[in-house]
Design an enzyme around this catalytic site. Structure first.
Site, short mmCIF file in Angstrom:
data_model
loop_
_atom_site.label_atom_id
_atom_site.label_comp_id
_atom_site.label_asym_id
_atom_site.label_seq_id
_atom_site.Cartn_x
_atom_site.Cartn_y
_atom_site.Cartn_z
N PHE A 1 0.85 -1.19 0.00
CA PHE A 1 0.00 0.00 0.00
C PHE A 1 0.88 1.24 0.00
O PHE A 1 1.94 1.26 0.65
CB PHE A 1 -0.89 0.05 1.25
N GLU A 2 0.39 2.30 -0.67
CA GLU A 2 1.23 3.49 -0.81
C GLU A 2 1.42 4.25 0.51
O GLU A 2 2.30 5.09 0.61
CB GLU A 2 0.70 4.42 -1.90
N GLY A 3 0.59 3.97 1.50
CA GLY A 3 0.83 4.58 2.82
C GLY A 3 2.16 4.13 3.41
O GLY A 3 2.68 4.77 4.32
N HIS B 1 2.24 11.15 -6.37
CA HIS B 1 2.57 10.94 -4.95
C HIS B 1 4.09 10.82 -4.77
O HIS B 1 4.68 11.44 -3.89
CB HIS B 1 1.86 9.67 -4.48
#
Lengths: 256, 340
Positions: free
Chosen positions: A53-55, B144
């Protein structure tokens, strides 16, 4: 055999998307149906699937009924192998550690370009959408599976804005743009499964979902689809797939 | 370890201002001079929320820590709104309801981010749409990873970082600050993204000491690079612990004291967002908020600001309005991350 209408369109979407994953893969999943589908695959045919996950999470193992509201919430880390910085996990894509990127989409075109930024002219948009998040990074750097709703306004000839690149304008334009790796692999909708032509890079129909005709898919698509010879028919969701999915998302957070 | 006396808080000497907002890379010597002028000695830096907000000057660039609904420095943002700050240019890797508040209150007219909505559960932010589509504010979109590389370049003291995403997309075409180059070693196409060194960073953590040694549990997002890149750092923390306690687990310290200029203890300082291991997002409050502001992005938002930001006597007053039941439920879920 499951009777028609025993499942919702988004349940079908999650199940068909899950089937696209293979055991042992490293998959970078976006929030919503992709997160749910990756988790479903992990509980069914891919126990060795590694979810990123990009978190900043490696090896997520999301708990049933505890789906995170974003890929940046603490729930994403429960029973994971590792937490790390957001830039660090995104850089794994650039280095090449990720086999599959797995995302939803607001608007897609015939070359698999995705738009999640603007509807209308970007200088005077009709709608300002949220933007790329990690979508651009994922689609630029790895092979993509996109799971999305099939509507004519979402399947357009040319997206208003390329947020996350597919094959840009087809043929070799993706590589020529500076993206030599990755690209669109599959698009999964409630109507059909799509891949992309090896040469032209245009979207083609790989399989129709149960009870769906060619005409129905074409009528819901804003560009001419490629039908190459035989298209197969997707197996309907099994009881096991449906019950596992409903166990994971009992509140219908992502499968309403 | 040495004891240091607390010095009275005073207005920071202003760093040399930049002539253009956020899009310009600061010359290396300016970056170094700004840092050299900071008091980086080992000293106690604990101030109140009001004092901390007074350190943020109108028209400056602000980097916001955390991501989406996680470890948002909400109490400080809340205080900046109460202090009627103006024209802040705010960058955050992913921005959510904090972005709504910054735009609607007039505190910010420029957001730099990769994603801006209230949360995936609620679709598009009508507040963001009202301000951006109406031309009242700018939202500069980057990928991002690009936001991460910009903070990283800033943290490294270099003017840019090369990267391989955003190429070929319209995201890069809309960002004239980027440069596409042919790599001098391989001739491959690369995208250069400029360093982002915010005038001040706002970061919320689980605990830090009075000097600013900050420990972060769980997801760290881009906060370490952000702290190193910024010209000032204001740290809000769930609790202030002793330096001895920090020294018992130095591997947990993610940001060293000499990056930090002020420390504020604010329990529930990310509410109604989450703070890892302490509380999860307060979704009942957020759902009511989204319903109210998306049905009326101007009036509904003004009412929210009046009721929840300007109205309460202090931060605890705001928490009281969220309500004890929801705070307890969020805490219970937050702490459950450590349960088997």
């Amino acid at each position: 055999m499951t009777k028609p209408h025993k499942y919702t369109a988004s349940e079908l979407l999650a199940i068909l998307a899950a089937r696209q994953l293979k055991d042992g893969q490293v998959v970078f999943a976006g929030v919503g149906v992709p997160l749910l589908a990756a988790t479903l695959a992990q509980r069914l045919h891919c126990p060795g699937l590694t979810i990123l996950f990009e978190g900043g999470v490696i090896g997520a193992f999301v708990e049933p009924g505890q789906l995170p509201p974003s890929t940046n919430d603490q729930r994403c880390t429960k029973r994971a192998n590792m937490v790390l910085g957001s830039a660090e996990v995104l850089l794994l894509l650039q280095r090449g550690y990720v086999d599959v990127g797995f995302m939803g989409g607001a608007q897609i075109d015939q070359y698999g370009n995705l738009n999640s930024s603007f509807i209308g002219d970007p200088d005077h948009p009709k709608t300002r959408l949220p933007g790329t998040g990690g979508g651009n990074d994922i689609s630029s750097l790895t092979n993509m599976i996109v799971a999305m709703k099939h509507e004519k306004r979402r399947f357009v000839e040319k997206v208003d804005f390329i947020t996350s690149p597919g094959f840009i304008r087809g043929n070799n334009t993706r590589a020529e743009s500076g993206l030599p790796q990755g690209g669109m692999f599959r698009v999964v909708t409630e109507l059909a499964i799509f891949s992309f032509d090896d040469v032209t890079k245009r979207m083609k129909v790989l399989a129709l979902n149960p009870g769906v005709t060619r005409e129905e898919v074409q009528d819901n698509t804003g560009f001419d689809l490629v039908f190459n010879g035989q298209t197969s028919v997707t197996e309907p969701p099994t009881e096991r797939e449906l019950s596992t999915l409903r166990m994971l998302d009992p509140d219908r957070l992502f499968t309403a | 370890m040495p004891k240091r006396k607390k010095r009275p808080a005073r207005q920071w000497r202003r760093a040399r201002p930049m002539n253009v907002i956020q899009d310009t890379v600061q010359p290396y010597n300016v970056l170094r001079e700004n840092l050299a002028r900071r008091d980086r000695s080992l000293r106690e830096k604990v101030v109140t929320l009001e004092e901390a907000a007074s350190f943020v000057n109108d028209g400056t660039t602000v980097g916001i820590g955390g991501s989406t609904m996680s470890r948002t420095p909400m109490a400080l943002i809340w205080q900046l709104i109460r202090a009627r700050k103006k024209k802040l240019s705010c960058s955050r890797c992913i921005i959510s309801t904090d972005g709504d508040l910054l735009l609607a209150s007039g505190v910010s007219d420029h957001i730099v981010s990769s994603w801006f909505a209230q949360g995936i559960l609620w679709g598009l932010s009508k507040v963001m749409r009202h301000h951006i589509e109406g031309g009242h504010a700018r939202y500069d979109e980057w990928s991002h990873m690009a936001i991460g590389m910009r903070f990283r370049a800033g943290a490294m003291g270099v003017p840019f970082m090369p990267m391989r995403s955003m190429l070929g997309s319209d995201v890069a075409k809309r960002r004239p600050e980027t440069k596409e180059i042919d790599c001098p070693f391989t001739a491959e196409k690369l995208l250069l993204v400029p360093a982002l060194n915010p005038d001040v960073a706002l970061i919320h953590v689980q605990r830090c000491d009075a000097y600013g040694n900050a420990q972060i549990d769980g997801l760290q997002f881009m906060d370490i690079d952000l702290a190193m890149a910024a010209n000032r750092v204001i740290m809000t923390t769930e609790r202030i612990v002793s330096n001895d306690q920090i020294r018992r687990a130095p591997d947990q310290t993610k940001i060293p004291f000499f990056c930090v200029d002020a420390v504020v203890e604010v329990p529930f300082g990310s509410a109604p967002h989450e703070c890892y291991g302490v509380y999860e997002p307060m979704l009942d409050h957020l759902e009511a908020y989204v319903k109210q502001v998306n049905s009326d992005p101007v009036g509904g938002m003004q009412k929210y600001l009046d009721d929840y930001v300007y109205g309460p006597k202090d931060w605890n007053g705001f928490l009281s309005k969220i309500g004890l039941d929801e705070l307890v439920a969020a805490s219970r879920r937050g702490r459950s991350i450590y349960d088997d």
